[in-house]
Motif scaffolding. Structure first.
Motif, PDB file in Angstrom:
ATOM      1  N   PHE A 184      32.232  46.728  98.819  1.00  0.00           N
ATOM      2  CA  PHE A 184      32.095  48.155  99.120  1.00  0.00           C
ATOM      3  C   PHE A 184      31.916  49.046  97.896  1.00  0.00           C
ATOM      4  N   THR A 185      32.379  48.586  96.713  1.00  0.00           N
ATOM      5  CA  THR A 185      32.295  49.447  95.524  1.00  0.00           C
ATOM      6  C   THR A 185      31.550  48.810  94.361  1.00  0.00           C
ATOM      7  N   MET A 186      31.206  47.534  94.475  1.00  0.00           N
ATOM      8  CA  MET A 186      30.573  46.762  93.407  1.00  0.00           C
ATOM      9  C   MET A 186      31.442  46.700  92.157  1.00  0.00           C
ATOM     10  N   THR A 187      32.749  46.798  92.336  1.00  0.00           N
ATOM     11  CA  THR A 187      33.694  46.628  91.230  1.00  0.00           C
ATOM     12  C   THR A 187      34.874  45.790  91.715  1.00  0.00           C
ATOM     13  N   ILE A 188      35.486  45.093  90.772  1.00  0.00           N
ATOM     14  CA  ILE A 188      36.713  44.347  91.041  1.00  0.00           C
ATOM     15  C   ILE A 188      37.787  44.956  90.159  1.00  0.00           C
ATOM     16  N   GLY A 223      28.964  40.058  85.402  1.00  0.00           N
ATOM     17  CA  GLY A 223      29.736  41.287  85.267  1.00  0.00           C
ATOM     18  C   GLY A 223      31.125  41.008  84.716  1.00  0.00           C
ATOM     19  N   GLY A 224      31.722  42.014  84.124  1.00  0.00           N
ATOM     20  CA  GLY A 224      33.050  41.870  83.541  1.00  0.00           C
ATOM     21  C   GLY A 224      34.128  41.584  84.569  1.00  0.00           C
ATOM     22  N   GLY A 225      34.058  42.236  85.722  1.00  0.00           N
ATOM     23  CA  GLY A 225      35.043  41.995  86.775  1.00  0.00           C
ATOM     24  C   GLY A 225      34.974  40.570  87.291  1.00  0.00           C
ATOM     25  N   VAL A 256      33.349  30.702  78.557  1.00  0.00           N
ATOM     26  CA  VAL A 256      32.017  30.600  79.162  1.00  0.00           C
ATOM     27  C   VAL A 256      31.624  31.932  79.795  1.00  0.00           C
ATOM     28  N   CYS A 257      32.540  32.538  80.543  1.00  0.00           N
ATOM     29  CA  CYS A 257      32.248  33.823  81.201  1.00  0.00           C
ATOM     30  C   CYS A 257      31.989  34.928  80.187  1.00  0.00           C
ATOM     31  N   PRO A 291      27.324  41.342  94.545  1.00  0.00           N
ATOM     32  CA  PRO A 291      28.801  41.389  94.561  1.00  0.00           C
ATOM     33  C   PRO A 291      29.391  39.975  94.549  1.00  0.00           C
ATOM     34  N   TYR A 292      29.384  39.362  93.362  1.00  0.00           N
ATOM     35  CA  TYR A 292      29.756  37.960  93.208  1.00  0.00           C
ATOM     36  C   TYR A 292      31.238  37.705  93.482  1.00  0.00           C
ATOM     37  N   GLY A 293      32.035  38.769  93.542  1.00  0.00           N
ATOM     38  CA  GLY A 293      33.436  38.599  93.907  1.00  0.00           C
ATOM     39  C   GLY A 293      33.596  37.956  95.270  1.00  0.00           C
TER      40      GLY A 293
END
Length: 170
Positions: A23-27, A77-79, A66-67, A143-145
């Protein structure tokens, strides 16, 4: 109490991260912090020795390295990097980490295909009134989360902490 924490904390945090990313594209950072802190508290209570805990920390360190490289070249993304690292500590440096990462990759590929398909159908979706989060259609990222959460759900039953929880129940 320890068993309840093992059964609830990782799945709850993964679900929260997936919904937030959708919903927000952030974790939120607090999810990764909770996962790391909870592991440090729960692992000794679950019966993991210092050697085993060290292997879990090594797994998180390896995944973070690796990340970090993938984040540095703007592939991840950082999250997502922080969430993968925080999850890796729960799986340890054994086959369950490999299974987790393979599941994340598979679900990530399927998620990417689904999102790309939805974005190609944006006009039809908007015209039909299907409730799809607007950011899912307009954002340039995936949104890979969601994939991380699904991979975690799939791999968690065979993780060392779950095995320790089931051993305590027996």
């Amino acid at each position: 109490m320890t068993i309840a924490c093992i059964l609830v904390i990782l799945p709850f945090c993964l679900a929260l991260a997936a919904f937030s990313d959708l919903f927000t594209m952030t974790i939120p950072n607090r999810i990764s912090v909770i996962l790391l802190g909870a592991f440090i508290i729960v692992a000794p209570l679950a019966g993991l020795g210092m050697g085993e805990i060290s292997l879990h920390i090594a797994a998180a360190t390896l995944v973070f390295a690796v990340c970090f490289c993938l984040f540095a070249v703007n592939i991840m993304g950082g999250g997502d990097a922080k969430l993968l690292t925080a999850c890796a500590i729960w799986f340890g440096l054994d086959a369950s980490l490999v299974a987790f990462l393979v599941y994340v990759s598979i679900f990530g590929g399927l998620l990417t295909l689904a999102v790309l398909f939805l974005r190609r159908q944006e006009n039809a979706i908007l015209a039909s009134g299907i409730p799809v989060p607007q950011l899912l259609l307009t954002a340039k990222k995936i949104p890979y989360g969601i994939a991380i959460a699904l991979g975690g759900f799939a791999a968690y039953p065979s993780s060392p902490l779950m095995e320790a929880a089931f051993a305590q129940l027996s």
